[in-house]
Design an enzyme around this catalytic site. Structure first.
Site, short mmCIF file in Angstrom:
data_model
loop_
_atom_site.label_atom_id
_atom_site.label_comp_id
_atom_site.label_asym_id
_atom_site.label_seq_id
_atom_site.Cartn_x
_atom_site.Cartn_y
_atom_site.Cartn_z
N HIS A 249 0.81 -1.22 0.00
CA HIS A 249 0.00 0.00 0.00
C HIS A 249 0.85 1.28 0.00
O HIS A 249 0.63 2.20 -0.80
CB HIS A 249 -0.86 0.06 1.27
CG HIS A 249 -1.72 -1.12 1.51
ND1 HIS A 249 -2.98 -1.23 0.98
CD2 HIS A 249 -1.53 -2.24 2.24
CE1 HIS A 249 -3.54 -2.36 1.38
NE2 HIS A 249 -2.67 -3.00 2.15
O1 RIB Z 1 -4.16 -0.34 5.45
C1 RIB Z 1 -2.84 -0.38 5.00
C2 RIB Z 1 -1.96 0.40 5.95
O2 RIB Z 1 -2.00 -0.23 7.22
C3 RIB Z 1 -0.50 0.44 5.55
O3 RIB Z 1 0.03 1.70 5.87
C4 RIB Z 1 0.12 -0.65 6.39
O4 RIB Z 1 1.48 -0.38 6.67
C5 RIB Z 1 -0.72 -0.65 7.62
O5 RIB Z 1 -0.23 0.26 8.52
#
Ligand code: RIB
Ligand code: CA
Length: 321
Positions: A249
């Site tokens: 992500h």
């Molecule tokens: O939902 C994805 C996020 O949540 C990313 O930043 C991952 O590192 C977790 O923190």
């Protein structure tokens, strides 16, 4: 690439945060971005471990960090109005897939992360891109410390939220927003340009066998490290994706911060549900095709990206180190 950015990175390192650090390290080493500082926050792991992980990754990637290099500041250890919660099942008990890397050479700086945001923004007015890929507690605290902060920041880029996509920590909520809904709502209410990169944009960019195999075929310290942490992350993700793979992500948010042309966007006022019994921490927008009733400054929300380009740039970045 449009133009070199000066980035102040706030994260909860974390496996996809670590991959993002590798991506940022490749930009720095190529002279395509500068890193003014890093702050860590509770989220995937506690912020002290997150700061040590950040130092570990930057050192491995050949970027000087700590008191003698990019300052890494420890930030908020808990959210504004709820209990703290870590994501060890996704990131390992050390935040880096149980790889148990040795202690870094550098140490975190003494200044708290929120104070660092304010100080650097005042020192470089209008220059900083504030990239946040963890819960938004440090950004919310910085807004409370300095009400003029929004006028000093070039752009805020946040990985978080879910709109036409299920949540990943509750049925509707995405983890970074759910970890501190009050802080997130402060960030979306402030008068500064925000680019929000939600699950709607990140999930389709999942990497799979071909990408992972190309990474594994490369023999460098950075590639070997990425393979080790991704092994853990892929095991955690595969049941959700129903095939071997993982969603990195945070790297998409970083890439859209420096290369916005690879994204697709809509402009919407965004709020965070703070009271719902089933929906607390959910991001909400008014998607009706009517004149917007919400008086908040619209946020630029990423709804898609050039996925092959994202995957290729990220892989090349890691292989370049
Ligand atoms: O939902 C994805 C996020 O949540 C990313 O930043 C991952 O590192 C977790 O923190
Ligand atoms: Ca993160």
């Amino acid at each position: 690439m449009t133009r070199a950015r000066t980035i102040l990175y706030d994260c909860d390192t974390g496996i996809d945060d670590a991959m993002t650090l590798l991506y940022l390290a490749s930009l720095i080493r190529a002279g395509d971005a500068e890193l003014a500082g890093i702050g860590t926050v509770h989220g995937n792991i506690d912020p002290v471990t997150g700061a040590l992980n950040t130092l570990r990754v930057l050192e491995l990637a050949g970027v000087k960090a700590g008191e003698q290099g990019v300052p890494v500041a420890v930030g908020a250890a808990r959210p504004m109005a709820q209990d703290v919660h870590y994501a060890l099942e996704w990131h390992g008990t050390d935040g880096l897939g149980d790889t148990r890397l040795p202690e870094p050479a550098g140490r975190p700086v003494a200044e708290p992360a929120a104070a660092q945001i304010v100080r650097l923004a005042r020192a470089m007015p209008g220059e900083l891109t504030l990239l946040a890929t963890g819960p938004l507690t440090n950004l919310g605290a910085a807004l409370l410390l300095d009400p003029e902060l929004p006028s000093l920041i070039r752009e805020v880029v946040v990985m978080g939220g879910a709109f036409d996509h299920p949540g990943n920590i509750t049925t509707h909520a995405e983890a970074n927003i759910w970890h501190d809904p009050e802080a997130a709502d402060l960030v979306f209410a402030a008068d500064w340009p925000v680019l929000l990169v939600p699950l709607d944009a990140t999930h389709p960019t999942a990497v799979h066998d071909d990408w992972l195999d190309r990474l594994a075929a490369h023999d460098s310290a950075a590639a070997r490290f990425a393979v080790r942490i991704l092994d853990f992350y892929v095991d955690a993700y595969t049941p959700t994706l129903r095939r071997r793979g993982a969603v990195i992500h945070d790297a998409l948010a970083a890439m859209l911060a420096v290369d916005p042309d690879i994204g697709e966007y809509v402009q919407r006022a965004v709020r965070v549900e703070l009271r719902g019994e089933l929906t607390r921490g959910t991001t909400v927008w008014d998607a009706r095709s009517l004149p917007a009733e919400d008086t908040r400054r619209p946020v630029r929300v990423a709804v898609g990206s050039d996925i092959p380009v994202f995957r290729e740039i990220l892989l090349s970045a890691v292989l370049s180190l």
